[in-house]
Design an enzyme around this catalytic site. Structure first.
Site, PDB file in Angstrom:
ATOM      1  N   HIS A   1      -6.841  -3.942  -6.696  1.00 16.53           N
ATOM      2  CA  HIS A   1      -6.231  -4.018  -5.367  1.00 16.53           C
ATOM      3  C   HIS A   1      -5.419  -2.784  -5.024  1.00 16.53           C
ATOM      4  O   HIS A   1      -4.517  -2.820  -4.187  1.00 16.53           O
ATOM      5  CB  HIS A   1      -5.424  -5.310  -5.216  1.00 16.53           C
ATOM      6  CG  HIS A   1      -6.315  -6.442  -4.796  1.00 16.53           C
ATOM      7  ND1 HIS A   1      -7.536  -6.627  -5.371  1.00 16.53           N
ATOM      8  CD2 HIS A   1      -6.185  -7.397  -3.850  1.00 16.53           C
ATOM      9  CE1 HIS A   1      -8.126  -7.677  -4.798  1.00 16.53           C
ATOM     10  NE2 HIS A   1      -7.325  -8.156  -3.869  1.00 16.53           N
TER      11      HIS A   1
ATOM     12  N   ASP B   1       4.189 -10.520  -2.722  1.00 15.90           N
ATOM     13  CA  ASP B   1       3.838 -11.437  -1.632  1.00 15.90           C
ATOM     14  C   ASP B   1       2.467 -12.073  -1.841  1.00 15.90           C
ATOM     15  O   ASP B   1       2.169 -13.117  -1.284  1.00 15.90           O
ATOM     16  CB  ASP B   1       3.800 -10.680  -0.294  1.00 15.90           C
ATOM     17  CG  ASP B   1       5.178 -10.204   0.117  1.00 15.90           C
ATOM     18  OD1 ASP B   1       6.168 -10.732  -0.404  1.00 15.90           O
ATOM     19  OD2 ASP B   1       5.254  -9.294   0.959  1.00 15.90           O
TER      20      ASP B   1
ATOM     21  N   GLU C   1      13.108 -11.670   3.485  1.00 15.74           N
ATOM     22  CA  GLU C   1      12.244 -10.575   3.949  1.00 15.74           C
ATOM     23  C   GLU C   1      12.409 -10.440   5.458  1.00 15.74           C
ATOM     24  O   GLU C   1      13.342 -11.008   6.047  1.00 15.74           O
ATOM     25  CB  GLU C   1      10.768 -10.839   3.580  1.00 15.74           C
ATOM     26  CG  GLU C   1      10.454 -10.642   2.111  1.00 15.74           C
ATOM     27  CD  GLU C   1       8.987 -10.367   1.813  1.00 15.74           C
ATOM     28  OE1 GLU C   1       8.209 -10.198   2.774  1.00 15.74           O
ATOM     29  OE2 GLU C   1       8.617 -10.323   0.622  1.00 15.74           O
TER      30      GLU C   1
HETATM   31  P1  FAD Z   1      -5.190  -2.227  -9.965  1.00 17.03           P
HETATM   32  O1  FAD Z   1      -5.398  -1.813  -8.570  1.00 17.03           O
HETATM   33  O2  FAD Z   1      -6.366  -2.693 -10.691  1.00 17.03           O
HETATM   34  O3  FAD Z   1      -4.445  -1.067 -10.773  1.00 17.03           O
HETATM   35  C1  FAD Z   1      -3.343  -0.368 -10.249  1.00 17.03           C
HETATM   36  C2  FAD Z   1      -2.932   0.780 -11.166  1.00 17.03           C
HETATM   37  O4  FAD Z   1      -2.405   0.247 -12.359  1.00 17.03           O
HETATM   38  C3  FAD Z   1      -4.079   1.684 -11.572  1.00 17.03           C
HETATM   39  O5  FAD Z   1      -3.611   2.995 -11.762  1.00 17.03           O
HETATM   40  C4  FAD Z   1      -4.531   1.092 -12.887  1.00 17.03           C
HETATM   41  O6  FAD Z   1      -5.183   2.050 -13.708  1.00 17.03           O
HETATM   42  C5  FAD Z   1      -3.211   0.614 -13.466  1.00 17.03           C
HETATM   43  N1  FAD Z   1      -3.365  -0.569 -14.292  1.00 17.03           N
HETATM   44  C6  FAD Z   1      -4.004  -1.709 -14.005  1.00 17.03           C
HETATM   45  N2  FAD Z   1      -3.880  -2.579 -15.022  1.00 17.03           N
HETATM   46  C7  FAD Z   1      -3.144  -1.958 -15.958  1.00 17.03           C
HETATM   47  C8  FAD Z   1      -2.679  -2.326 -17.251  1.00 17.03           C
HETATM   48  N3  FAD Z   1      -2.950  -3.514 -17.778  1.00 17.03           N
HETATM   49  N4  FAD Z   1      -1.938  -1.437 -17.938  1.00 17.03           N
HETATM   50  C9  FAD Z   1      -1.639  -0.213 -17.430  1.00 17.03           C
HETATM   51  N5  FAD Z   1      -2.074   0.184 -16.232  1.00 17.03           N
HETATM   52  C10 FAD Z   1      -2.813  -0.677 -15.497  1.00 17.03           C
HETATM   53  N6  FAD Z   1       2.943  -4.912  -4.328  1.00 17.03           N
HETATM   54  C11 FAD Z   1       4.221  -5.298  -4.354  1.00 17.03           C
HETATM   55  O7  FAD Z   1       5.020  -4.756  -5.106  1.00 17.03           O
HETATM   56  N7  FAD Z   1       4.672  -6.302  -3.550  1.00 17.03           N
HETATM   57  C12 FAD Z   1       3.837  -6.985  -2.727  1.00 17.03           C
HETATM   58  O8  FAD Z   1       4.260  -7.897  -2.044  1.00 17.03           O
HETATM   59  C13 FAD Z   1       2.471  -6.617  -2.691  1.00 17.03           C
HETATM   60  N8  FAD Z   1       1.608  -7.273  -1.914  1.00 17.03           N
HETATM   61  C14 FAD Z   1       0.289  -6.913  -1.922  1.00 17.03           C
HETATM   62  C15 FAD Z   1      -0.609  -7.630  -1.131  1.00 17.03           C
HETATM   63  C16 FAD Z   1      -1.953  -7.310  -1.139  1.00 17.03           C
HETATM   64  C17 FAD Z   1      -2.919  -8.096  -0.267  1.00 17.03           C
HETATM   65  C18 FAD Z   1      -2.412  -6.221  -1.925  1.00 17.03           C
HETATM   66  C19 FAD Z   1      -3.846  -5.838  -1.923  1.00 17.03           C
HETATM   67  C20 FAD Z   1      -1.525  -5.495  -2.696  1.00 17.03           C
HETATM   68  C21 FAD Z   1      -0.172  -5.831  -2.703  1.00 17.03           C
HETATM   69  N9  FAD Z   1       0.765  -5.133  -3.482  1.00 17.03           N
HETATM   70  C22 FAD Z   1       2.063  -5.539  -3.510  1.00 17.03           C
HETATM   71  C23 FAD Z   1       0.361  -3.926  -4.220  1.00 17.03           C
HETATM   72  C24 FAD Z   1      -0.019  -4.262  -5.635  1.00 17.03           C
HETATM   73  O9  FAD Z   1       1.095  -4.611  -6.395  1.00 17.03           O
HETATM   74  C25 FAD Z   1      -0.663  -3.041  -6.311  1.00 17.03           C
HETATM   75  O10 FAD Z   1      -1.720  -2.562  -5.535  1.00 17.03           O
HETATM   76  C26 FAD Z   1      -1.161  -3.401  -7.697  1.00 17.03           C
HETATM   77  O11 FAD Z   1      -1.486  -2.230  -8.381  1.00 17.03           O
HETATM   78  C27 FAD Z   1      -2.379  -4.262  -7.616  1.00 17.03           C
HETATM   79  O12 FAD Z   1      -2.613  -4.879  -8.849  1.00 17.03           O
HETATM   80  P2  FAD Z   1      -4.069  -4.843  -9.463  1.00 17.03           P
HETATM   81  O13 FAD Z   1      -4.060  -5.811 -10.572  1.00 17.03           O
HETATM   82  O14 FAD Z   1      -5.104  -5.036  -8.423  1.00 17.03           O
HETATM   83  O15 FAD Z   1      -4.058  -3.344 -10.010  1.00 17.03           O
END
Ligand code: FAD
Length: 523
Positions: free
Chosen positions: A101, A162, A273
């Site tokens: 994400h 969120d 918020e």
């Molecule tokens: P990914 O997109 O898969 O990875 C993100 C980064 O972290 C990459 O660089 C990846 O290589 C690294 N990574 C992933 N897993 C690991 C691991 N296990 N160890 C080390 N590195 C790793 N953020 C907030 O803080 N507050 C919010 O309210 C919020 N709301 C959101 C709502 C939506 C609809 C979306 C899409 C995103 C939101 N986010 C929010 C952002 C979100 O926290 C970040 O985009 C987060 O990185 C997404 O998590 P993911 O598991 O999809 O990570």
């Protein structure tokens, strides 16, 4: 003489780089076969790799060479160690992919290995009850699953995002901020212990007491120092219900004053918020499907058309047997606020429904084909002293409506953040998260198109720069190391030192584009 020398140098460079390309191409089959022979419990996928080149942002696509679907932590360690042992002569990199994400390819690895962290889900989630409850989970676990399992024990994490369909490793690599952060800090300050696979393929346990430098490096570390394979997360008793409240303001100064008053109080609300509404028609009518106006007659007279409004969103947690007391407390807290009186809307929902609220929107958007569209999001952390000037210039000026997506805005207390982590935040005691969560209509050239939204984002960033607001990007994205250095400011030296300690070849999380893997050729 100088010309001859320059000519020689140019020819040499061309020869050198063409050898490099030839060498990379020649290496390709041997890299593939070396990965295939690694002794792992899971497997490498070399065909079905396209999904690993996509993310929520829908704007960046870099195909990896392979996707690792690990069945154990040692699978990840074996793969990373293998890449480490290939040395600087190989261009292979490794990216952990949580739920994908990210917005700009941060979890992608061009021509490298993407580790599908969700394959580790379900590896024993262990709840520990008692006075200081916690849970041990896999780094690839989704927060929604932790909530569902936790509720079976009457427990839940304290600090959220969120949206809960994100992985533990993904949010801990950033910060994890939501309406509870003013009281509990972000998710990265609610973690006791981590298990990490470093860029050398070593599996290391770390905490405040043990390998603490690695622990704080990884928290907010943008995946640069290690792959989080397990995390110990702090819990609290889960409430049954949530009183969910919205009130409107027509004036930003009054709105933000009330927000700041609430986050400094001890026993006000559990979640605080807010969001901006610009030129929305029939706003309160839309709310009526899920919220009840306290004064329906007055509320129906309120018009949102053409106005810039600020909505304060609050939540109070409670158990059903406390309803009467909580109603009194909420009434008393609300009486101290200066919102437009006719715009008080209240709803009561189960705790899980409140926390998983964005998923309900996701289902609706997916059904209309509006989820998998480009998301040119911009997230900023703005010092309290600069928020008025920011609001004045941006809301209603640079942005003249909010039809492309919500704009969240709420303050948090810096005292709840740990300055030993890698995340970069503004220097003041209180700062605001302002999140422009736009969706673009694919191939539109109008105001709902990607280009228009990107230009608006650029104008906002340029204003912050010119007015020297001391703003920091959250979920930062830059293309050059110069920009990254400016982002980190005085923290850059520590960040770079940590990189050389834990991932000296810059193997991990190449999609962040902070460090580039060095490629040296000895023959
Ligand atoms: P990914 O997109 O898969 O990875 C993100 C980064 O972290 C990459 O660089 C990846 O290589 C690294 N990574 C992933 N897993 C690991 C691991 N296990 N160890 C080390 N590195 C790793 N953020 C907030 O803080 N507050 C919010 O309210 C919020 N709301 C959101 C709502 C939506 C609809 C979306 C899409 C995103 C939101 N986010 C929010 C952002 C979100 O926290 C970040 O985009 C987060 O990185 C997404 O998590 P993911 O598991 O999809 O990570």
């Amino acid at each position: 003489m100088r010309n001859t020398y320059m000519l020689f140098l140019r020819s040499f460079m061309i020869f050198f780089f063409s050898c490099m390309t030839i060498k990379i191409n020649l290496c390709f089959p041997s890299i593939l076969s070396s990965l295939k022979t690694l002794p792992i419990d899971g497997h490498f996928d070399f065909e079905q790799v396209h999904h690993a080149a996509k993310d929520f942002g829908n704007r960046y696509t870099f195909l990896p060479l392979a996707v690792l679907r690990p069945k154990s932590v040692s699978d990840i360690a074996t793969a990373v160690k293998h890449v480490w042992q290939m040395g600087p002569g190989s261009e292979l990199t490794v990216a952990a992919r949580g739920h994908g994400h990210s917005l700009q390819g941060q979890a992608q690895a061009p021509g490298g290995v993407v580790v599908n962290m969700e394959s580790l889900q379900g590896l024993d989630m262990q709840f520990h009850t008692g006075n200081f409850p916690y849970v041990d989970v896999s780094g690839g676990e989704l927060w929604i699953n932790i909530l569902r399992e936790g509720l079976k024990h009457g427990l839940a994490p304290k600090s959220w995002t969120d949206y809960l369909h994100l992985t533990v490793g993904g949010t801990l690599s950033n910060a994890g901020i939501s309406g509870q952060a003013f009281r509990h800090g972000p998710q990265i300050t609610n973690v006791h212990q981590l298990e990490v696979v470093t860029g050398k393929g070593e599996v290391v346990n770390c905490s405040e007491k043990q390998n603490s430098d690695l622990f704080y490096s990884v928290l907010g570390g943008l995946g640069q120092f290690g792959i989080i394979t397990r995390a110990r997360i702090s819990l609290e008793p889960a409430p049954e219900m949530v009183k969910w409240i919205r009130v409107l303001y027509t004036d930003f100064a009054t709105f933000s004053k009330d927000q700041e008053k609430l986050i400094s109080g001890e026993s006000t609300f559990d979640y605080i918020e807010g969001f901006v509404i610009i030129n929305r028609t029939g706003l309160l009518n839309n709310w009526r499907s899920s919220f009840n106006p306290q004064d329906p007659v007055q509320a129906s007279k309120f018009k949102s058309d053409g106005r810039t409004l600020f909505c304060l969103e609050l939540a109070k947690y409670f158990d059903r047997d406390e309803t009467a007391v909580v109603n009194q407390e909420v009434k008393s807290s609300l009486s101290q606020l200066n919102h437009v009186p006719s715009t008080l809307f209240v709803s009561e929902v189960p705790y899980i429904e409140f926390l998983d609220r964005v998923h309900i929107s996701e289902i609706k958007l997916r059904s209309k084909g509006l989820w998998e569209v480009p998301h040119p999001w911009l997230n900023l952390l703005i010092p309290r002293s600069k928020i008025q000037i920011f609001a004045q210039h941006v809301f209603g000026n640079i942005l003249t409506d909010t039809s492309n997506g919500p704009i969240l805005i709420y303050p948090v207390n810096k005292s709840k953040w740990d300055n030993r982590t890698s995340v970069v935040i503004p220097e003041e005691d209180v700062f605001y998260l302002v999140a422009f969560l736009s969706s673009a209509v694919p191939s539109s050239t109008g105001t709902d198109g990607l280009d228009h939204i990107l230009i608006q984002n650029k104008r906002i960033l340029e204003f912050c720069e010119i007015a020297r607001l001391g703003v920091k990007q959250y979920l930062p994205h830059y293309s050059t190391q110069r920009e990254w250095k400016a982002h980190f400011g005085s923290q850059w030296e520590v960040f770079a030192r940590r990189k050389s300690s834990y991932d000296p070849l810059a193997i991990l999380a190449p999609g962040q584009r902070i460090f580039q893997k060095a490629i040296f050729y000895s023959q």
